[in-house]
Scaffold this motif. Structure first.
Motif, short mmCIF file in Angstrom:
data_model
loop_
_atom_site.label_atom_id
_atom_site.label_comp_id
_atom_site.label_asym_id
_atom_site.label_seq_id
_atom_site.Cartn_x
_atom_site.Cartn_y
_atom_site.Cartn_z
N LEU A 60 20.89 72.28 6.27
CA LEU A 60 20.81 73.57 6.82
C LEU A 60 21.69 74.24 8.54
CD1 LEU A 60 21.47 76.35 6.56
CD2 LEU A 60 18.78 76.67 6.40
N LEU A 61 20.04 73.02 9.26
CA LEU A 61 20.62 73.70 10.43
C LEU A 61 21.56 72.32 11.57
CD1 LEU A 61 16.74 74.39 10.96
CD2 LEU A 61 19.09 76.22 10.49
N LYS A 62 21.30 71.77 10.95
CA LYS A 62 22.42 70.11 11.36
C LYS A 62 22.00 70.04 13.32
CE LYS A 62 26.64 70.59 8.86
NZ LYS A 62 25.96 71.62 7.46
N PRO A 63 20.78 69.80 13.03
CA PRO A 63 19.90 69.99 14.71
C PRO A 63 20.64 67.80 15.15
CG PRO A 63 18.42 68.38 12.70
CD PRO A 63 19.64 69.29 12.33
N ASP A 64 21.06 67.81 16.61
CA ASP A 64 21.22 66.77 16.85
C ASP A 64 19.50 65.80 17.22
OD1 ASP A 64 23.91 67.76 17.73
OD2 ASP A 64 22.27 68.83 19.10
N VAL A 65 18.71 67.08 17.36
CA VAL A 65 17.67 65.46 17.34
C VAL A 65 16.57 66.10 16.51
CG1 VAL A 65 15.63 64.88 19.33
CG2 VAL A 65 18.29 64.65 19.97
N ILE A 66 15.64 64.84 16.14
CA ILE A 66 14.34 65.20 15.42
C ILE A 66 13.40 65.58 16.30
CG2 ILE A 66 13.07 66.25 12.95
CD1 ILE A 66 16.09 64.93 11.84
N THR A 67 11.63 65.71 15.84
CA THR A 67 10.80 65.42 16.30
C THR A 67 10.02 65.40 14.85
OG1 THR A 67 9.62 67.82 17.04
CG2 THR A 67 10.90 66.43 18.90
N MET A 68 8.63 64.16 14.70
CA MET A 68 8.34 64.55 13.35
C MET A 68 6.94 63.91 13.78
SD MET A 68 10.27 63.84 10.09
CE MET A 68 10.55 62.78 10.32
N ASP A 69 5.90 64.87 12.82
CA ASP A 69 5.02 63.96 12.52
C ASP A 69 4.66 63.00 12.16
OD1 ASP A 69 2.19 64.40 12.91
OD2 ASP A 69 1.35 65.37 11.68
N VAL A 70 4.07 62.07 12.48
CA VAL A 70 4.01 61.19 11.21
C VAL A 70 3.31 61.24 10.01
CG1 VAL A 70 2.93 58.57 10.90
CG2 VAL A 70 4.23 58.96 13.06
N GLU A 71 1.87 61.60 10.20
CA GLU A 71 1.58 62.05 8.92
C GLU A 71 1.06 63.01 8.15
OE1 GLU A 71 -2.78 61.65 10.40
OE2 GLU A 71 -2.36 59.35 10.74
N MET A 72 1.98 64.45 7.11
CA MET A 72 1.71 65.25 6.75
C MET A 72 1.74 65.43 4.94
SD MET A 72 4.89 66.71 8.88
CE MET A 72 6.09 65.29 8.61
N PRO A 73 1.40 66.39 4.66
CA PRO A 73 1.29 66.12 3.01
C PRO A 73 2.94 66.42 2.70
CG PRO A 73 0.81 68.67 3.90
CD PRO A 73 0.45 67.48 5.35
N ILE A 74 2.59 66.06 1.09
CA ILE A 74 4.11 66.50 0.48
C ILE A 74 4.94 64.97 0.56
CG2 ILE A 74 5.84 68.11 -0.59
CD1 ILE A 74 4.44 70.45 0.35
N MET A 75 4.90 65.52 2.07
CA MET A 75 6.08 63.51 2.15
C MET A 75 5.23 63.64 3.56
SD MET A 75 10.25 62.93 2.08
CE MET A 75 10.87 63.16 0.59
N GLN B 50 9.60 66.48 2.94
CA GLN B 50 10.69 67.89 2.48
C GLN B 50 11.53 69.01 2.63
OE1 GLN B 50 9.31 69.34 -1.99
NE2 GLN B 50 10.05 67.37 -2.49
N ASP B 51 10.58 69.98 3.88
CA ASP B 51 11.23 70.85 4.10
C ASP B 51 12.13 70.29 4.89
OD1 ASP B 51 11.62 73.30 4.80
OD2 ASP B 51 9.12 73.59 5.90
N ALA B 52 11.48 69.27 5.81
CA ALA B 52 12.88 68.57 7.27
C ALA B 52 14.28 67.92 6.61
CB ALA B 52 11.85 67.25 7.66
N ILE B 53 13.75 67.88 5.38
CA ILE B 53 15.27 67.05 4.87
C ILE B 53 16.04 68.52 4.48
CG2 ILE B 53 16.23 65.76 2.34
CD1 ILE B 53 14.07 64.24 3.24
N ALA B 54 15.39 69.41 3.81
CA ALA B 54 16.34 70.87 3.40
C ALA B 54 17.19 71.58 4.77
CB ALA B 54 15.41 71.55 2.67
N LYS B 55 15.68 71.29 5.82
CA LYS B 55 16.22 71.68 7.28
C LYS B 55 17.36 71.79 7.76
CE LYS B 55 12.98 75.48 6.91
NZ LYS B 55 11.77 75.78 7.76
N ILE B 56 17.04 70.16 7.43
CA ILE B 56 18.74 69.16 8.44
C ILE B 56 19.97 69.62 8.01
CG2 ILE B 56 19.28 67.17 8.58
CD1 ILE B 56 16.47 65.92 9.26
#
Length: 359
Positions: free
Chosen positions: A49-64, A41-47
């Motif tokens: 705002l920050l407009k990244p070119d690439v994302i590294t993302m953990d699979v297992e996280m709380p909330i979303m 959820q935090d990632a979607i908001a940051k995207i």
């Protein structure tokens, strides 16, 4: 000339892991970590705002979770995403599911959710971020198509391949792939007939623990029987064998029998399993047509082996066309040898294999 900087967003629920990944990536002159996020959820908001070119993302996280965030991102604002996954059976299945949802690639955490030894995959992480920035993003219909295919497959009758050992091999099919390979393999193998008059041997660059899950998933989707290769397997027409992570595959010929053996010989060009190793092994086969297929992937694995194959008779080569590759590295290197017989878009590769095998 100023080099383009790749802006990266790091997503992980562990502050320690976020810091490690950020520090590793920031060491490269072409990468800038523009922010971090603690869950999907935090990632979607940051995207936004920050407009990244690439994302590294953990699979297992709380909330979303990473998987839920991935589905949302690929639907709303597709971006190259590299997933970080544990090496458990569930982690392997989730990593492959992430490929279906549109992730470009994944990294296996060396020792679980909090990996103090993440430095072991530091170079791999940097390399995959660099390549992901140039990756061709697939339309976010892959997961829907996978679910549809899986439902259709569940309604099919059992595999047509029987348990006898078929000692007549008009051809062997040799497939090599890397980044983007799991989805590419799904596309090709789901289109091959169960009565294909050749065995299929596959090298997909993948760490230990993931290739068995890949083989099981492909087995669900393909009319072929698909399994993770084991030492001593006798090859059967209409069956596909996936090289296990961290092992090379040898093809052995004894009279009319073909079998597989696993090898722990050193990596070739940084890879074990290696496409070059498989091709070099197949070059020794006599009186059998070889159909070599090189699909999406970074690097040049397969091109040296292709040269050795072409010193022999009975060889046809297929390279995936640039327009359908997630990363146009391995097929490009193959074409640079001048030894590629056919260039086919992903959807046309299976049909070409069948035509050559039956020719």
């Amino acid at each position: 000339m100023v080099q383009d900087i790749i802006k990266v967003l790091v997503v992980d629920d562990s502050a320690f892991m976020r810091k490690l990944v950020q520090d590793f990536l920031s060491e490269h002159e072409k990468i800038a970590v523009v922010g971090t996020a603690r869950n999907g959820q935090d990632a979607i908001a940051k995207i936004r705002l920050l407009k990244p070119d690439v994302i590294t993302m953990d699979v297992e996280m709380p909330i979303m979770s990473g998987l839920e965030a991935l589905k949302h991102i690929m639907k709303e604002n597709p971006l190259p995403i590299i997933m970080l996954s544990s090496t458990t059976k569930q982690g392997a299945e989730n990593a492959l599911l992430a490929m279906d949802y549109g992730a470009v690639d994944f990294i296996a955490k060396p020792s679980g959710t909090i990996s103090l030894d993440l430095h072991l995959v530091k170079d791999e992480l940097i390399e995959k971020v660099l390549h992901a920035s140039k990756a061709l993003l697939k339309k976010p219909r892959a997961a829907e198509l996978f679910i549809k295919n899986e439902v259709q497959t569940s309604k099919k009758s059992l595999k047509k391949v029987d348990s006898r050992i078929d000692r007549h091999y008009p051809a062997v099919v040799l497939i090599g792939t890397s980044t983007g390979g799991p989805r590419a393999l799904q596309t090709v193998l789901s289109r091959l007939p169960g009565n294909l008059n050749a065995p299929v041997i596959i090298v997909q660059h993948m760490p230990p623990g993931f290739t068995k899950s890949l083989a099981q998933r492909l087995d669900q989707l393909s009319p072929l029987k698909v399994k993770e290769a084991e030492d001593g397997d006798r090859l059967v027409n209409g069956c596909a064998y996936v090289a296990p992570g961290d092992y090379h595959l040898n093809i052995n010929q004894q009279g009319t029998n073909l079998s597989l053996s696993l090898s722990k010989e050193p990596p070739l060009s940084g890879h074990r399993p290696s496409v070059d190793f498989l091709f070099q092994s197949a070059a020794k086969l006599k009186e059998i047509k070889k159909i070599a297929v090189i699909m999406t992937g970074m690097g040049a694995d397969g091109s040296k082996g292709l040269v050795q194959l072409n010193h022999k008779e009975h060889i046809e080569t297929i390279a995936e066309a640039q327009e359908t590759c997630v990363v146009y590295g391995m097929p490009k290197a193959a074409q640079a040898t001048g030894l590629v017989t056919y260039v086919e878009p992903l959807e046309g590769i299976a049909n070409r294999i069948v035509k050559i095998a039956e020719g």
